[in-house]
Enzyme design. Structure first.
Site, PDB file in Angstrom:
ATOM      1  N   PHE A 139      53.707  80.950  25.933  1.00 20.97           N
ATOM      2  CA  PHE A 139      54.530  81.843  25.101  1.00 20.97           C
ATOM      3  C   PHE A 139      55.224  82.822  26.020  1.00 20.97           C
ATOM      4  CE2 PHE A 139      54.662  85.943  22.754  1.00 20.97           C
ATOM      5  CZ  PHE A 139      55.215  85.583  21.538  1.00 20.97           C
ATOM      6  N   LEU A 141      57.461  85.827  26.345  1.00 21.75           N
ATOM      7  CA  LEU A 141      58.148  86.979  25.752  1.00 21.75           C
ATOM      8  C   LEU A 141      58.366  88.063  26.818  1.00 21.75           C
ATOM      9  CD1 LEU A 141      59.232  88.429  23.205  1.00 21.75           C
ATOM     10  CD2 LEU A 141      56.929  89.354  22.868  1.00 21.75           C
ATOM     11  N   PRO A 144      59.922  90.925  33.616  1.00 20.91           N
ATOM     12  CA  PRO A 144      59.587  91.927  34.642  1.00 20.91           C
ATOM     13  C   PRO A 144      59.940  93.347  34.201  1.00 20.91           C
ATOM     14  CG  PRO A 144      60.630  90.024  35.664  1.00 20.91           C
ATOM     15  CD  PRO A 144      60.687  89.795  34.186  1.00 20.91           C
ATOM     16  N   ILE A 173      52.875  85.109  32.087  1.00 24.97           N
ATOM     17  CA  ILE A 173      52.769  84.143  31.002  1.00 24.97           C
ATOM     18  C   ILE A 173      51.502  83.289  31.151  1.00 24.97           C
ATOM     19  CG2 ILE A 173      53.962  82.285  29.766  1.00 24.97           C
ATOM     20  CD1 ILE A 173      55.317  85.188  29.772  1.00 24.97           C
ATOM     21  N   CYS A 248      53.953  86.140  15.736  1.00 23.62           N
ATOM     22  CA  CYS A 248      53.003  85.331  16.536  1.00 23.62           C
ATOM     23  C   CYS A 248      51.951  86.241  17.168  1.00 23.62           C
ATOM     24  CB  CYS A 248      53.726  84.586  17.653  1.00 23.62           C
ATOM     25  SG  CYS A 248      55.030  83.502  17.084  1.00 23.62           S
ATOM     26  N   ASN A 250      50.895  89.011  16.122  1.00 24.23           N
ATOM     27  CA  ASN A 250      49.964  89.484  15.099  1.00 24.23           C
ATOM     28  C   ASN A 250      48.844  88.463  14.866  1.00 24.23           C
ATOM     29  OD1 ASN A 250      49.540  91.731  13.351  1.00 24.23           O
ATOM     30  ND2 ASN A 250      49.916  90.340  11.650  1.00 24.23           N
ATOM     31  N   ALA A 252      47.753  86.261  17.118  1.00 25.46           N
ATOM     32  CA  ALA A 252      46.894  86.200  18.307  1.00 25.46           C
ATOM     33  C   ALA A 252      46.007  87.439  18.406  1.00 25.46           C
ATOM     34  CB  ALA A 252      47.748  86.054  19.556  1.00 25.46           C
ATOM     35  N   GLU A 373      49.024  91.787  24.530  1.00 25.34           N
ATOM     36  CA  GLU A 373      49.120  91.754  23.056  1.00 25.34           C
ATOM     37  C   GLU A 373      49.240  93.157  22.472  1.00 25.34           C
ATOM     38  OE1 GLU A 373      48.741  88.883  21.159  1.00 25.34           O
ATOM     39  OE2 GLU A 373      48.210  87.491  22.747  1.00 25.34           O
TER      40      GLU A 373
HETATM   41  C1  FAD Z   1      46.561  88.523  32.156  1.00 23.03           C
HETATM   42  C2  FAD Z   1      47.785  88.745  31.316  1.00 23.03           C
HETATM   43  C3  FAD Z   1      48.263  87.718  30.513  1.00 23.03           C
HETATM   44  C4  FAD Z   1      49.434  87.900  29.752  1.00 23.03           C
HETATM   45  N1  FAD Z   1      49.920  86.852  29.013  1.00 23.03           N
HETATM   46  C5  FAD Z   1      51.137  86.978  28.401  1.00 23.03           C
HETATM   47  C6  FAD Z   1      51.743  85.849  27.744  1.00 23.03           C
HETATM   48  O1  FAD Z   1      51.147  84.763  27.645  1.00 23.03           O
HETATM   49  N2  FAD Z   1      52.993  85.979  27.231  1.00 23.03           N
HETATM   50  C7  FAD Z   1      53.693  87.159  27.309  1.00 23.03           C
HETATM   51  O2  FAD Z   1      54.822  87.210  26.826  1.00 23.03           O
HETATM   52  N3  FAD Z   1      53.133  88.258  27.912  1.00 23.03           N
HETATM   53  C8  FAD Z   1      51.884  88.185  28.470  1.00 23.03           C
HETATM   54  N4  FAD Z   1      51.318  89.279  29.101  1.00 23.03           N
HETATM   55  C9  FAD Z   1      52.097  90.515  29.207  1.00 23.03           C
HETATM   56  C10 FAD Z   1      51.583  91.649  28.338  1.00 23.03           C
HETATM   57  O3  FAD Z   1      51.849  91.404  26.996  1.00 23.03           O
HETATM   58  C11 FAD Z   1      52.246  92.952  28.866  1.00 23.03           C
HETATM   59  O4  FAD Z   1      51.632  93.233  30.122  1.00 23.03           O
HETATM   60  C12 FAD Z   1      52.089  94.101  27.906  1.00 23.03           C
HETATM   61  O5  FAD Z   1      52.887  93.942  26.782  1.00 23.03           O
HETATM   62  C13 FAD Z   1      52.442  95.458  28.579  1.00 23.03           C
HETATM   63  O6  FAD Z   1      53.668  95.372  29.225  1.00 23.03           O
HETATM   64  P1  FAD Z   1      53.791  95.869  30.747  1.00 23.03           P
HETATM   65  O7  FAD Z   1      52.691  95.273  31.536  1.00 23.03           O
HETATM   66  O8  FAD Z   1      55.175  95.616  31.172  1.00 23.03           O
HETATM   67  O9  FAD Z   1      53.492  97.425  30.699  1.00 23.03           O
HETATM   68  P2  FAD Z   1      54.531  98.586  30.300  1.00 23.03           P
HETATM   69  O10 FAD Z   1      55.156  98.282  28.980  1.00 23.03           O
HETATM   70  O11 FAD Z   1      55.403  98.888  31.454  1.00 23.03           O
HETATM   71  O12 FAD Z   1      53.520  99.811  30.084  1.00 23.03           O
HETATM   72  C14 FAD Z   1      52.948 100.553  31.169  1.00 23.03           C
HETATM   73  C15 FAD Z   1      52.146 101.708  30.554  1.00 23.03           C
HETATM   74  O13 FAD Z   1      53.011 102.540  29.781  1.00 23.03           O
HETATM   75  C16 FAD Z   1      52.512 102.658  28.455  1.00 23.03           C
HETATM   76  N5  FAD Z   1      53.629 102.793  27.510  1.00 23.03           N
HETATM   77  C17 FAD Z   1      54.698 101.980  27.327  1.00 23.03           C
HETATM   78  N6  FAD Z   1      55.474 102.451  26.347  1.00 23.03           N
HETATM   79  C18 FAD Z   1      54.886 103.583  25.884  1.00 23.03           C
HETATM   80  C19 FAD Z   1      55.203 104.533  24.862  1.00 23.03           C
HETATM   81  N7  FAD Z   1      56.280 104.401  24.070  1.00 23.03           N
HETATM   82  N8  FAD Z   1      54.380 105.603  24.701  1.00 23.03           N
HETATM   83  C20 FAD Z   1      53.274 105.735  25.458  1.00 23.03           C
HETATM   84  N9  FAD Z   1      52.902 104.878  26.422  1.00 23.03           N
HETATM   85  C21 FAD Z   1      53.704 103.822  26.638  1.00 23.03           C
HETATM   86  C22 FAD Z   1      51.725 101.390  28.225  1.00 23.03           C
HETATM   87  O14 FAD Z   1      50.805 101.542  27.166  1.00 23.03           O
HETATM   88  C23 FAD Z   1      51.052 101.207  29.585  1.00 23.03           C
HETATM   89  O15 FAD Z   1      49.931 102.041  29.671  1.00 23.03           O
HETATM   90  C24 FAD Z   1      50.113  89.144  29.806  1.00 23.03           C
HETATM   91  C25 FAD Z   1      49.591  90.192  30.582  1.00 23.03           C
HETATM   92  C26 FAD Z   1      48.448  90.015  31.321  1.00 23.03           C
HETATM   93  C27 FAD Z   1      47.910  91.145  32.143  1.00 23.03           C
END
Ligand code: FAD
Length: 394
Positions: A139, A141, A144, A173, A248, A250, A252, A373
């Protein structure tokens, strides 16, 4: 006249008698998955974790148990209840969060959108093989520069004649490097759409992310799409906009509510057993007050998390659950499990830092579960919005 039956003895592993909330079929499924985890996952998980591999050959075994897309109807899926799906997630994650992640991504993030929004042709092509574990899905979504705010994604799908051409990069991902098909979300002239992308399409590349110290028994990858040309039929016809990927997630997250409770439970059980065996100052450490306090805090936390999961399962089965209630479960159960894991790590002393015991592995895994998630902060904001009517995301 006979009085009320006397209560049974307290059970440290099912203290609130929560098994009594499950019906016979649910207990059978729970025990089947628990046995699979005991026999097939636990003996080797430390090696897989240390080597940083997911044993992809086990996908078919997990499929044979009927666990992939198990809450979906038809197309080779088991058609189980939401509660049954949750219980399977709980047992899988009591083994390792990497295995539950595999199950969640396959069933809720890759199969669910095809099942819910896909064309009949897409369903026939992918769902039966994915349910059997013969084809693996991922999936895409996150990007970077687009994590908690996925609507800021840059991956684009443009029309070229009747074809679609996709360009962009997806990050973090799960299953990316082992997937046969990727559900890729991209911006089009008509908003965000979902694309069913076979991973052998020219221009599609998956690069596995190394040096992870969490979810090591799970493949996490970067997906690069460079002019990936797809036919008209690759788009999911049934959904447009962020509702697609968010629905989706929701699904998971609901599995994570149960799964994290399983990981926390495994840490509590390891700490309890260790504390009863380990002697310091002439008695088992379980007999020292400070250790007992930790064990009691863990007990209360894991039982409460399991109770919350079962309750949310019943709401979902009744068609009554809201996304904010799922946020409640993800928000609280993951942070509880992480706290339990950290305390359990402490109770195991030096042994707590090795892979000989499950605790530090769960602790590190749960750091990812805390972030993916929807991070803890994002679910705080979702709950805040639900109770105040005010959005504080921006
Ligand atoms: C092992 C692993 C597997 C994953 N698998 C998938 C996958 O299969 N598919 C997929 O699409 N993604 C996947 N992800 C990505 C995951 O969904 C994202 O890492 C997550 O959504 C957070 O995004 P980010 O890491 O860019 O952090 P950021 O969004 O940059 O956040 C960094 C920090 O800022 C905080 N923050 C952000 N916005 C706000 C706000 N408005 N107010 C306060 N605090 C805030 C966050 O809570 C966090 O503490 C995976 C991640 C990991 C670690």
């Amino acid at each position: 006249m006979a009085g009320p039956a006397s209560p049974p003895a307290d059970d440290p592993l099912d203290f609130l008698a929560l098994d009594g909330l499950l019906d016979e079929d649910e207990l059978l499924l729970r025990d089947t998955v628990r046995r699979f985890v005991t026999d097939r996952v636990l003996p080797d998980i430390a090696e897989w974790f240390e080597a940083g591999v997911f044993p992809v050959e086990m996908a078919k075994d997990i499929g044979a148990l009927g666990l992939l897309g198990m809450h979906l109807e038809g197309y080779g899926c088991a058609g189980s209840s939401a509660s049954a799906y949750g219980l399977a997630c709980m047992e899988m994650e009591a083994g390792d969060s990497g295995f539950r992640s595999f199950m969640s991504v396959q069933g809720s993030l890759a199969m669910f959108p095809i099942w819910k929004y896909g064309s009949e042709e897409q369903k026939q092509e992918w769902l039966p093989r994915m349910a059997a574990g013969e084809a693996i899905g991922c999936f895409g979504l996150t990007e970077p520069d687009s994590g908690s705010d996925p609507a800021s994604m840059r991956t684009r799908a443009r029309r070229d004649g009747s074809d679609w051409v996709l360009d962009g990069t997806k990050m973090w991902i799960t299953n990316g490097g082992i997937a046969d098909v990727a559900m890729v979300w991209a911006v089009t002239d008509d908003g965000v759409r979902g694309f069913v992308v076979p991973t052998d399409s020219p221009g599609f590349e998956a690069n596995d992310i190394g040096r992870k110290l969490s979810l090591r028994a799970s493949v996490t990858s970067e997906l690069v799409l460079s002019g990936v040309r797809l036919p008209e039929a690759a788009v999911l016809p049934g959904v447009a906009g962020m509702k697609g990927p968010l629905s989706c997630l929701n699904e998971a997250r609901f599995g994570i509510v149960f799964g994290s409770a399983g990981a926390g439970r495994a840490c509590y059980e390891a700490a309890l057993s260790y504390a009863k065996d380990r002697h310091q100052f002439d008695k088992p450490i379980a007999g020292h007050q400070l250790i007992q306090r930790k064990l009691v805090e863990m007990l209360v936390s894991v039982q409460r998390s399991a109770l919350l999961a079962i309750h949310l399962g019943r709401l979902k089965d009744a068609g009554q659950i809201t996304p904010a209630q799922v946020s409640f479960g993800k928000f609280d159960n993951v942070r509880q499990a992480l706290d339990v894991a950290r305390e359990a790590r402490n109770v195991l002393g030096a042994n707590g830092i090795t892979l000989e015991y499950p605790v530090v592995r769960h602790m590190n895994n749960l750091e990812s579960v805390f972030t993916y998630e929807g991070t803890n902060e994002i679910h705080t904001l979702a709950l805040g919005q639900a109770i105040t009517g005010e959005s504080a995301f921006r």
